[in-house]
Design a protein around this motif. Sequence first.
Motif, PDB file in Angstrom:
ATOM      1  N   HIS A   1       9.892  16.025  -9.820  1.00  0.00           N
ATOM      2  CA  HIS A   1       8.477  16.248  -9.498  1.00  0.00           C
ATOM      3  C   HIS A   1       7.868  17.341 -10.368  1.00  0.00           C
ATOM      4  O   HIS A   1       6.670  17.290 -10.679  1.00  0.00           O
ATOM      5  N   HIS A   2       8.674  18.290 -10.785  1.00  0.00           N
ATOM      6  CA  HIS A   2       8.179  19.295 -11.736  1.00  0.00           C
ATOM      7  C   HIS A   2       7.829  18.608 -13.058  1.00  0.00           C
ATOM      8  O   HIS A   2       6.779  18.886 -13.653  1.00  0.00           O
ATOM      9  N   ILE A   3       8.702  17.728 -13.515  1.00  0.00           N
ATOM     10  CA  ILE A   3       8.448  16.973 -14.747  1.00  0.00           C
ATOM     11  C   ILE A   3       7.201  16.106 -14.577  1.00  0.00           C
ATOM     12  O   ILE A   3       6.360  16.022 -15.473  1.00  0.00           O
ATOM     13  N   GLU A   4       7.066  15.463 -13.421  1.00  0.00           N
ATOM     14  CA  GLU A   4       5.932  14.592 -13.120  1.00  0.00           C
ATOM     15  C   GLU A   4       4.626  15.384 -13.041  1.00  0.00           C
ATOM     16  O   GLU A   4       3.558  14.879 -13.383  1.00  0.00           O
ATOM     17  N   GLY A   5       4.745  16.626 -12.568  1.00  0.00           N
ATOM     18  CA  GLY A   5       3.539  17.437 -12.386  1.00  0.00           C
ATOM     19  C   GLY A   5       2.804  17.131 -11.096  1.00  0.00           C
ATOM     20  O   GLY A   5       1.635  17.467 -10.949  1.00  0.00           O
ATOM     21  N   LYS A   6       3.508  16.498 -10.145  1.00  0.00           N
ATOM     22  CA  LYS A   6       2.910  16.167  -8.854  1.00  0.00           C
ATOM     23  C   LYS A   6       3.889  16.522  -7.749  1.00  0.00           C
ATOM     24  O   LYS A   6       5.104  16.412  -7.921  1.00  0.00           O
ATOM     25  N   LYS A   7       3.327  16.910  -6.606  1.00  0.00           N
ATOM     26  CA  LYS A   7       4.189  17.256  -5.479  1.00  0.00           C
ATOM     27  C   LYS A   7       4.773  15.990  -4.843  1.00  0.00           C
ATOM     28  O   LYS A   7       4.208  14.898  -4.988  1.00  0.00           O
ATOM     29  N   PRO A   8       5.897  16.131  -4.140  1.00  0.00           N
ATOM     30  CA  PRO A   8       6.498  14.979  -3.470  1.00  0.00           C
ATOM     31  C   PRO A   8       5.535  14.355  -2.457  1.00  0.00           C
ATOM     32  O   PRO A   8       4.783  15.053  -1.780  1.00  0.00           O
ATOM     33  N   SER A   9       5.579  13.038  -2.348  1.00  0.00           N
ATOM     34  CA  SER A   9       4.678  12.286  -1.470  1.00  0.00           C
ATOM     35  C   SER A   9       4.823  12.662  -0.006  1.00  0.00           C
ATOM     36  O   SER A   9       3.858  12.626   0.745  1.00  0.00           O
ATOM     37  N   PHE A  10       6.035  13.014   0.422  1.00  0.00           N
ATOM     38  CA  PHE A  10       6.236  13.286   1.838  1.00  0.00           C
ATOM     39  C   PHE A  10       5.521  14.545   2.299  1.00  0.00           C
ATOM     40  O   PHE A  10       5.376  14.770   3.496  1.00  0.00           O
ATOM     41  N   PHE A  11       5.028  15.375   1.366  1.00  0.00           N
ATOM     42  CA  PHE A  11       4.218  16.524   1.767  1.00  0.00           C
ATOM     43  C   PHE A  11       2.902  16.070   2.389  1.00  0.00           C
ATOM     44  O   PHE A  11       2.320  16.792   3.192  1.00  0.00           O
ATOM     45  N   GLU A  12       2.440  14.871   2.011  1.00  0.00           N
ATOM     46  CA  GLU A  12       1.201  14.325   2.569  1.00  0.00           C
ATOM     47  C   GLU A  12       1.460  13.428   3.770  1.00  0.00           C
ATOM     48  O   GLU A  12       0.618  13.312   4.653  1.00  0.00           O
ATOM     49  N   ASP A  13       2.585  12.736   3.786  1.00  0.00           N
ATOM     50  CA  ASP A  13       2.866  11.758   4.832  1.00  0.00           C
ATOM     51  C   ASP A  13       4.381  11.638   4.977  1.00  0.00           C
ATOM     52  O   ASP A  13       5.071  11.204   4.044  1.00  0.00           O
ATOM     53  N   LEU A  14       4.898  12.009   6.129  1.00  0.00           N
ATOM     54  CA  LEU A  14       6.350  12.003   6.335  1.00  0.00           C
ATOM     55  C   LEU A  14       6.962  10.606   6.252  1.00  0.00           C
ATOM     56  O   LEU A  14       8.158  10.475   6.019  1.00  0.00           O
ATOM     57  N   ARG A  15       6.130   9.552   6.409  1.00  0.00           N
ATOM     58  CA  ARG A  15       6.671   8.191   6.260  1.00  0.00           C
ATOM     59  C   ARG A  15       7.291   7.990   4.886  1.00  0.00           C
ATOM     60  O   ARG A  15       8.173   7.156   4.719  1.00  0.00           O
ATOM     61  N   PHE A  16       6.855   8.761   3.909  1.00  0.00           N
ATOM     62  CA  PHE A  16       7.366   8.568   2.556  1.00  0.00           C
ATOM     63  C   PHE A  16       8.832   8.965   2.429  1.00  0.00           C
ATOM     64  O   PHE A  16       9.486   8.586   1.460  1.00  0.00           O
ATOM     65  N   LEU A  17       9.370   9.686   3.408  1.00  0.00           N
ATOM     66  CA  LEU A  17      10.815   9.919   3.411  1.00  0.00           C
ATOM     67  C   LEU A  17      11.559   8.599   3.626  1.00  0.00           C
ATOM     68  O   LEU A  17      12.662   8.426   3.127  1.00  0.00           O
ATOM     69  N   LEU A  18      10.952   7.669   4.351  1.00  0.00           N
ATOM     70  CA  LEU A  18      11.541   6.339   4.532  1.00  0.00           C
ATOM     71  C   LEU A  18      11.137   5.369   3.433  1.00  0.00           C
ATOM     72  O   LEU A  18      11.816   4.366   3.209  1.00  0.00           O
TER      73      LEU A  18
ATOM     74  N   SER B   1       0.825  -1.209   0.000  1.00  0.00           N
ATOM     75  CA  SER B   1       0.000   0.000   0.000  1.00  0.00           C
ATOM     76  C   SER B   1       0.859   1.258   0.000  1.00  0.00           C
ATOM     77  O   SER B   1       0.576   2.205  -0.738  1.00  0.00           O
ATOM     78  N   LEU B   2       1.898   1.260   0.811  1.00  0.00           N
ATOM     79  CA  LEU B   2       2.785   2.427   0.861  1.00  0.00           C
ATOM     80  C   LEU B   2       3.498   2.631  -0.476  1.00  0.00           C
ATOM     81  O   LEU B   2       3.581   3.764  -0.976  1.00  0.00           O
ATOM     82  N   LEU B   3       4.007   1.547  -1.052  1.00  0.00           N
ATOM     83  CA  LEU B   3       4.690   1.660  -2.348  1.00  0.00           C
ATOM     84  C   LEU B   3       3.715   2.052  -3.450  1.00  0.00           C
ATOM     85  O   LEU B   3       4.067   2.834  -4.348  1.00  0.00           O
ATOM     86  N   TRP B   4       2.498   1.545  -3.396  1.00  0.00           N
ATOM     87  CA  TRP B   4       1.480   1.908  -4.387  1.00  0.00           C
ATOM     88  C   TRP B   4       1.186   3.403  -4.311  1.00  0.00           C
ATOM     89  O   TRP B   4       1.151   4.086  -5.330  1.00  0.00           O
ATOM     90  N   ARG B   5       1.009   3.914  -3.078  1.00  0.00           N
ATOM     91  CA  ARG B   5       0.742   5.346  -2.903  1.00  0.00           C
ATOM     92  C   ARG B   5       1.949   6.185  -3.348  1.00  0.00           C
ATOM     93  O   ARG B   5       1.783   7.227  -3.972  1.00  0.00           O
ATOM     94  N   TYR B   6       3.140   5.732  -3.042  1.00  0.00           N
ATOM     95  CA  TYR B   6       4.349   6.456  -3.425  1.00  0.00           C
ATOM     96  C   TYR B   6       4.483   6.488  -4.948  1.00  0.00           C
ATOM     97  O   TYR B   6       4.821   7.517  -5.531  1.00  0.00           O
ATOM     98  N   THR B   7       4.199   5.362  -5.577  1.00  0.00           N
ATOM     99  CA  THR B   7       4.331   5.242  -7.030  1.00  0.00           C
ATOM    100  C   THR B   7       3.377   6.177  -7.762  1.00  0.00           C
ATOM    101  O   THR B   7       3.685   6.627  -8.870  1.00  0.00           O
ATOM    102  N   GLU B   8       2.255   6.501  -7.142  1.00  0.00           N
ATOM    103  CA  GLU B   8       1.275   7.390  -7.769  1.00  0.00           C
ATOM    104  C   GLU B   8       1.882   8.730  -8.195  1.00  0.00           C
ATOM    105  O   GLU B   8       1.426   9.319  -9.168  1.00  0.00           O
ATOM    106  N   SER B   9       2.880   9.206  -7.475  1.00  0.00           N
ATOM    107  CA  SER B   9       3.505  10.482  -7.846  1.00  0.00           C
ATOM    108  C   SER B   9       4.909  10.282  -8.419  1.00  0.00           C
ATOM    109  O   SER B   9       5.723  11.207  -8.420  1.00  0.00           O
ATOM    110  N   HIS B  10       5.174   9.069  -8.924  1.00  0.00           N
ATOM    111  CA  HIS B  10       6.488   8.753  -9.501  1.00  0.00           C
ATOM    112  C   HIS B  10       6.333   7.853 -10.722  1.00  0.00           C
ATOM    113  O   HIS B  10       7.031   6.861 -10.871  1.00  0.00           O
TER     114      HIS B  10
END
Length: 151
Positions: free
Chosen positions: A116-133, A15-24
């Motif tokens: 992330h500019h190329i992707e057009g989406k903000k970094p995932s860690f802006f929503e959940d700091l766990r995404f830094l890990l 689930s975490l990787l799926w959510r992370y992949t959404e913006s990558h």
Amino acid sequence: MNNTQSPARRRPVDSLLWRYTESHRHPVNELIHCICVPAIVFTLLGMIWSLHPLAAYAVVLTALIYYFFLSSRLALGMLLMAACFLSVLGALPVTLIRPVCAAVFVLAWIGQFIGHHIEGKKPSFFEDLRFLLIGPLFVLGVLYRRLRIPY
């Protein structure tokens, strides 16, 4: 990761990787992350190492415990990566570690934001700091998928 399952039925790591992949999803952003995330991990460890090597080992151990609860196979990969990073840090002249790591850290984060500019989406860690890990697990997951290693 089985993308046919709903996110609620997946293992927490999936689930975490799926959510992370959404913006990558953009290939250039993924490539940038595959270069910059390990660089950021290395430089963070290097800056901590420059304070005291045992502190770097403690950070690695803490992260590995978290990773182990998510996926033992990904934790093993992270252990190997961390061992390589710590070995390199142990071989570098102490006077070089802090300035080199600080410069690479800044450049790698600039790369991340370009991705992330190329992707057009903000970094995932802006929503959940766990995404830094989770970022390092994402990079390792890309490698595992290319090598057809299940995680």
